[in-house]
Design a protein around this motif. Structure first.
Motif, short mmCIF file in Angstrom:
data_model
loop_
_atom_site.label_atom_id
_atom_site.label_comp_id
_atom_site.label_asym_id
_atom_site.label_seq_id
_atom_site.Cartn_x
_atom_site.Cartn_y
_atom_site.Cartn_z
N HIS A 61 39.02 27.53 58.92
CA HIS A 61 39.52 26.79 57.89
C HIS A 61 40.56 27.83 56.98
O HIS A 61 41.13 27.30 56.73
N TRP A 62 40.02 28.93 55.90
CA TRP A 62 40.90 29.80 55.45
C TRP A 62 41.08 30.85 55.74
O TRP A 62 41.70 31.48 55.52
N GLY A 63 41.11 31.47 57.10
CA GLY A 63 41.23 32.57 58.22
C GLY A 63 40.17 33.94 57.98
O GLY A 63 39.04 33.47 57.18
N ALA A 64 40.89 35.07 58.33
CA ALA A 64 40.15 35.94 58.25
C ALA A 64 39.44 36.63 56.79
O ALA A 64 38.52 36.49 56.75
N GLY A 65 40.61 36.67 56.17
CA GLY A 65 40.44 37.53 55.08
C GLY A 65 40.76 36.60 53.90
O GLY A 65 41.50 35.48 53.77
N SER A 66 40.36 36.97 52.59
CA SER A 66 41.05 36.07 51.46
C SER A 66 42.02 37.01 51.13
O SER A 66 42.71 35.58 49.90
N THR A 67 42.69 37.53 51.39
CA THR A 67 44.51 37.80 51.27
C THR A 67 45.18 38.78 50.03
O THR A 67 46.35 38.03 49.78
N GLY A 68 43.88 38.45 49.45
CA GLY A 68 44.02 39.27 47.95
C GLY A 68 43.17 39.40 47.18
O GLY A 68 42.51 38.53 46.96
N SER A 69 43.52 39.66 45.52
CA SER A 69 43.06 39.96 44.67
C SER A 69 42.35 38.86 43.99
O SER A 69 43.55 37.82 44.31
N ARG A 70 41.28 38.04 43.45
CA ARG A 70 40.69 36.91 42.77
C ARG A 70 41.78 36.17 42.06
O ARG A 70 42.26 34.95 42.00
N ILE A 258 38.79 42.54 39.17
CA ILE A 258 41.17 42.27 38.27
C ILE A 258 41.49 43.11 39.52
O ILE A 258 42.34 42.30 40.00
N PHE A 259 40.83 44.36 40.70
CA PHE A 259 41.65 45.34 40.64
C PHE A 259 40.76 45.19 42.78
O PHE A 259 41.14 45.60 43.41
N ASP A 260 39.96 44.42 42.75
CA ASP A 260 38.96 44.29 44.27
C ASP A 260 40.35 42.78 44.73
O ASP A 260 40.07 41.49 44.47
N THR A 261 40.12 43.34 46.37
CA THR A 261 40.19 41.81 47.07
C THR A 261 38.75 41.09 47.15
O THR A 261 38.05 41.33 46.93
#
Length: 382
Positions: A61-70, A258-261
C-alpha cells in the motif's frame, strides 16, 4: 612503503583475539536451522502469519520505504495509527515512533536534558542509554545498579532539570528495575523518570502492557518510556511514550527524529499487526514468563549458576570470556542458538550465556534446550 593509517586495527584485532573477545557476523538462512534461544522474539511473532501479512500489506500500500524524514514525507497515516495504538496499549497520552529503539533513547535523553541538567543513570543501563547520556551534554551521575537510595543521594542538592534513567528490565541478566521506588525518589526531588521498556513490553504487565503499566506508572505526568518494536512485537523500530507536551517537544527538537528517515511502512505495519494480535491473545505474555522460569529452574537444578528471571531473559554465568565463546559454539553445533555476552557488553566483566524465553516454545523444546546447555557446560561452570 608508507604506513597504512589503519595498521593499528591489526593490533586491536590481536588484542581482542587474545582476550577471547572477537565478534563476527554469522548470516542465517530464512529457514530456521537451530532452536532459537538467542533472539529477542519473546512472543514468537516475527514469523507469525498475521504479523508478516500486515508487513506485506503495508509495503504493497505504501511502498518499500517511507521516502524521507518524518517531518518531510516520512510520516503516513500508518505511522499515526501505530503511535495511537502504542500509546493506548501501554497507557500513555502520546507516542512517537523512531527508526530504532537506539534512536528513541538518544532522542529522549538529548531532547529532555541539556548542559544545565543532571542525568542519574543506572550502572547496568543499555549502551544506547549510555550514548544518550554522553550526547546530551548533561552532567551524568552513574549510580550502583538498582539502588534507589543511590539515586536519592545523586539528586540531593541539584536544583535544575534532572532525569533518572533506567532499563525497566536489564538486557544482560534479565532482572527488573525497582520502578516504584525509583519513581518515589524522583518525586522527592522533582526529577523525571525515564524508563527503557524494551524488554518489558509484551512480557510484563497485564496482557504484556509493559513494566511501567505493571508498576502503575504508565501515563503519569512525570514519567517517560522508551521501547523497541523489534523484540516482543517481532518487527523493527522504536518509540518514546509520555505526556503529549513531551512528545511535541521531541518532534521539534530531537535530532534522531528530525534528521532520520522515517520507519519503513512494512515495519510499522508489522508492529501494528503484532499489537492487534497481542490484544487478542494476552496470554502470550504470561507464557513467555513461564518458559523463562522453567528454563531457570531446570538449569539451576542441574547445578549451573543463573539469575532468576523477572521477564524473559535467563542469564547463565560462564567461567571466562573464552569459555563462554566455546560454550555458545558447542551449543550451536548441537542445534541450539544462545546469546554470548562478554565485555564490554557486560558492565561487571562477567561473561554469560544469555537465553531468551519464547512464548511459542514447546515443552519438548525446553527440555532439549536445557539438556544441550547442561551437556556442553564447562566443568567450572557448575
Amino acid at each position: 612503503m608508507p604506513v597504512s593509517p589503519f595498521d593499528w586495527t591489526d593490533d586491536e584485532a590481536r588484542r581482542r583475539a587474545g582476550a577471547g573477545l572477537v565478534r563476527s557476523l554469522r548470516p542465517r538462512t530464512a529457514a530456521p536451522e537451530l532452536l532459537d534461544l538467542a533472539s529477542n522474539d519473546y512472543l514468537g511473532l516475527s514469523r507469525h502469519a498475521q504479523v508478516t501479512e500486515a508487513a506485506v500489506e503495508a509495503a504493497r500500500h505504501w511502498g518499500a520505504g517511507s521516502t524521507g524524514s518524518r517531518l518531510v514525507t516520512g510520516s503516513t497515516t500508518l505511522h499515526a495509527d501505530l503511535e495511537d495504538a502504542l500509546a493506548r496499549f501501554c497507557g500513555f497520552e502520546a507516542a512517537l515512533v523512531f527508526s530504532s529503539g537506539y534512536a528513541a533513547n538518544l532522542a529522549a535523553l538529548t531532547a529532555l536534558t541539556g548542559a544545565d541538567s543532571l542525568i542519574v543513570s543506572d550502572a547496568g543501563n543499555h549502551a544506547s542509554v549510555v550514548d544518550g547520556c554522553r550526547l546530551s551534554r548533561a552532567t551524568t551521575a552513574v549510580v550502583p545498579h538498582a539502588d534507589p537510595d543511590a539515586v536519592r543521594k545523586a539528586l540531593d542538592g541539584h536544583r535544575g532539570r534532572a532525569v533518572v534513567v533506567t532499563d525497566s528490565v536489564f538486557s544482560v541478566d534479565g532482572d527488573a528495575a525497582p520502578l516504584t521506588a525509583l519513581a518515589e525518589a524522583c518525586r522527592e526531588s522533582g526529577a523525571a523518570l525515564l524508563a527503557d521498556d524494551a524488554h518489558g513490553l509484551g512480557v510484563l504487565g497485564e496482557g504484556g502492557r509493559g513494566a511501567l503499566a505493571a508498576a502503575g506508572l504508565a501515563g503519569a505526568d512525570d514519567v517517560v518510556a522508551t521501547l523497541t518494536l523489534s523484540k516482543s512485537l517481532g518487527s523493527q523500530g522504536g518509540a518514546v511514550l509520555g505526556p503529549a507536551r513531551v512528545i511535541d517537544h521531541l518532534v521539534n527538537t530531537a535530532r534522531t527524529f528530525i534528521f532520520d528517515t522515517g520507519l519503513a511502512p512494512a515495519a510499522a505495519g508489522a508492529a501494528l499487526g503484532a499489537l492487534r494480535l497481542l490484544r487478542n491473545e494476552p496470554e502470550r505474555a504470561g507464557r513467555a514468563r513461564k518458559v523463562a522460569s522453567e528454563l531457570y529452574e531446570r538449569l539451576t537444578g542441574a547445578g549451573l549458576t543463573a539469575v532468576r528471571p523477572d521477564a524473559a531473559v535467563v542469564s547463565v554465568r560462564a567461567p571466562s570470556a573464552p569459555e563462554a565463546v566455546r560454550w555458545a559454539a558447542d551449543c550451536r553445533a548441537a542445534g541450539l542458538a544462545v546469546g554470548c555476552f562478554r565485555p564490554p557488553s557486560v558492565p561487571d566483566g562477567i561473561s554469560r550465556l544469555r537465553l531468551t524465553a519464547r512464548a511459542d516454545l514447546t515443552e519438548r523444546q525446553i527440555v532439549a534446550a536445557v539438556a544441550t546447555v547442561v551437556d556442553t557446560a564447562p566443568r567450572t561452570a557448575s
